[in-house]
Motif scaffolding. Structure first.
Motif, PDB file in Angstrom:
ATOM      1  N   LYS A 103       0.824  -1.207   0.000  1.00 32.61           N
ATOM      2  CA  LYS A 103       0.000   0.000   0.000  1.00 32.61           C
ATOM      3  C   LYS A 103       0.862   1.262   0.000  1.00 32.61           C
ATOM      4  O   LYS A 103       0.519   2.260  -0.645  1.00 32.61           O
ATOM      5  N   SER A 133      11.453   7.639   2.131  1.00 34.28           N
ATOM      6  CA  SER A 133      10.872   8.304   0.963  1.00 34.28           C
ATOM      7  C   SER A 133      11.062   7.508  -0.326  1.00 34.28           C
ATOM      8  O   SER A 133      10.250   7.616  -1.248  1.00 34.28           O
ATOM      9  N   ARG A 185       3.809   1.597  -1.367  1.00 34.13           N
ATOM     10  CA  ARG A 185       4.377   1.767  -2.704  1.00 34.13           C
ATOM     11  C   ARG A 185       3.328   2.192  -3.725  1.00 34.13           C
ATOM     12  O   ARG A 185       3.652   2.815  -4.742  1.00 34.13           O
ATOM     13  N   GLU A 186       2.070   1.879  -3.451  1.00 33.21           N
ATOM     14  CA  GLU A 186       0.990   2.302  -4.348  1.00 33.21           C
ATOM     15  C   GLU A 186       0.551   3.741  -4.076  1.00 33.21           C
ATOM     16  O   GLU A 186      -0.058   4.377  -4.931  1.00 33.21           O
ATOM     17  N   ALA A 187       0.871   4.250  -2.885  1.00 34.74           N
ATOM     18  CA  ALA A 187       0.460   5.602  -2.506  1.00 34.74           C
ATOM     19  C   ALA A 187       1.337   6.647  -3.199  1.00 34.74           C
ATOM     20  O   ALA A 187       2.493   6.393  -3.534  1.00 34.74           O
ATOM     21  N   GLU A 188       0.791   7.838  -3.391  1.00 28.13           N
ATOM     22  CA  GLU A 188       1.552   8.911  -4.028  1.00 28.13           C
ATOM     23  C   GLU A 188       2.653   9.416  -3.111  1.00 28.13           C
ATOM     24  O   GLU A 188       3.745   9.744  -3.561  1.00 28.13           O
ATOM     25  N   GLY A 189       2.351   9.520  -1.832  1.00 28.01           N
ATOM     26  CA  GLY A 189       3.344  10.000  -0.880  1.00 28.01           C
ATOM     27  C   GLY A 189       3.689   8.949   0.139  1.00 28.01           C
ATOM     28  O   GLY A 189       3.768   7.755  -0.177  1.00 28.01           O
ATOM     29  N   LYS A 212      10.894   4.359  -0.441  1.00 24.80           N
ATOM     30  CA  LYS A 212      10.015   3.195  -0.274  1.00 24.80           C
ATOM     31  C   LYS A 212      10.758   1.886  -0.538  1.00 24.80           C
ATOM     32  O   LYS A 212      10.203   0.921  -1.069  1.00 24.80           O
ATOM     33  N   PHE A 238      -1.159   6.828   3.615  1.00 21.52           N
ATOM     34  CA  PHE A 238      -2.313   6.192   2.983  1.00 21.52           C
ATOM     35  C   PHE A 238      -3.313   5.812   4.057  1.00 21.52           C
ATOM     36  O   PHE A 238      -2.976   5.744   5.247  1.00 21.52           O
TER      37      PHE A 238
END
Length: 371
Positions: free
Chosen positions: A215, A238, A217-221, A240, A224
């Motif tokens: 999750k 940062s 790594r799928e998030a923009e920042g 990830k 999540f």
């Protein structure tokens, strides 16, 4: 981080209707640093400050069905592995929320350990039947003992020498707090292994690191979540990326409405499995909560239990069920079972348990400083 168990069902599915050695020399080469102790204290203070809820307050919780689902998962684990008349070690027992589950399993002796002073007092009153937040039934049928201390730092084998061995150890939604350092992770597993009888069982629940990292790594920042939870990682992560050579101390902030708001740590499960094996604890299974629900909801006795607990409604007038957001939170966790190596011991249970009480006074709680 590679998976240490089969892939879980997709988080998009709605709620169901009705061997690497990191330190072969042991934990003696690792010292606690002050920051770890500060974080442990923060976690303890957080849970101490949480007050017991009335039935009405509990039912109005925005995550009431998630709480009921988690209770169902813990109940299934206990029903599967508890031994009638057996001795239970409940690590991070909190306010004693599982006492009734253990009573229904007809255990013979209970020891609860928790770092939070406030939670220990609430556990004591709950055991005694003095708590006013829920309607009590009959008195508990097993003697109990409560210990307040950091079970990821103190040597419980010395404290509980006259109480061991235990048939089962439970650590629910708490073992990941030991993962801030290798020393704490090893102390937790050493305590569990030294106190379990051969063939004894460790049951537990913890965050699913694979899901959380996925999750992230799928998030923009670095944040999540949804309407009932959020997770935040600091800037040091940062990129990830997480080094397999540094599996401890991966901290994040976790907030869950009406439940949790404190630092937590990632537990790469393949590392956990390898480390546990060094302490003679072998994996029986690990299942993401979604997978666990889908498997055991097919069994009639657990369907009835789910109906009684009401996580998916009671099957009659109450049609309420987990929200999609609560179901997504459930996907963040997994259930696991480990067994201690050795031939199961079926001799009569240890009778040297006269330190347990049927009514626990404040003076009966043993406080152990980790300083």
């Amino acid at each position: 981080m590679k998976r240490g168990y089969p892939e879980s069902p997709s988080a998009s599915v709605g709620p169901p209707q009705s061997r690497t050695k990191y330190n072969p020399n042991g934990d003696g080469h690792f010292l606690e640093d002050e920051s770890t102790k500060i974080f442990a204290r923060k976690v303890a203070d957080h849970y101490s400050a949480r007050t017991n809820q009335t039935l009405e307050e509990r039912e109005n919780s925005p995550i009431i069905h998630l709480k009921k689902l988690n209770n169902w998962i813990k109940s299934v684990l206990i029903q599967l592995y508890a031994r009638q008349g057996g001795a239970v070690l409940d690590l991070a027992c909190g306010k004693g929320g599982d006492l009734i589950k253990w009573d229904k399993a007809k255990i013979g002796y209970y020891v609860g350990v928790d770092i939070a002073e406030g939670s220990m007092e609430d556990c004591r009153t709950r055991y005694n039947g003095d708590a006013d937040h829920h309607q009590r039934r009959n008195k508990f049928t097993f003697p109990a003992r409560l210990i307040c201390g950091d079970c990821y730092e103190i040597h419980l084998d010395k404290v509980l020498a006259d109480d061991a061995p235990f048939d089962i150890c439970s650590c629910q939604f708490a073992l990941h707090y030991s993962w801030s350092t290798e020393a704490r992770a090893r102390r937790a597993l050493a305590n569990i292994s030294s106190l379990l009888r051969p063939g004894g069982t460790l049951i537990g629940t913890m965050p699913d690191a694979n899901v959380i990292i996925k999750k992230l790594r799928e998030a923009e920042g670095l944040d999540f979540g949804n309407s009932v939870y959020w997770i935040h990682f600091d800037e040091e992560f940062s990129e990830k990326k997480f080094k397999s050579s540094k599996p401890f101390g991966i901290k994040y902030k976790f907030h869950l409405e009406d439940a949790v708001d404190c630092p937590e740590w990632i537990v790469p499960f393949h590392v956990f499995k390898s480390l546990a094996e060094e302490y003679d604890l072998e994996l029986v299974f690990a299942k993401n909560s979604h997978e666990f629900v889908h498997e055991y909801i097919k069994k009639s006795e657990y369907v009835d239990l789910m109906r009684r607990l009401g996580a998916l409604g009671d099957g009659n007038q109450d049609q309420s069920t987990l929200s999609q957001d609560e179901w997504e939170v459930a996907y963040l966790y997994l259930a696991f079972v480990l067994k201690k190596r050795g031939q199961p011991d079926r001799t009569p249970l240890n009778t040297k348990r006269d330190r347990g009480q049927m009514h626990i006074s404040k003076e009966d709680i043993m406080y152990i400083s980790s300083n």
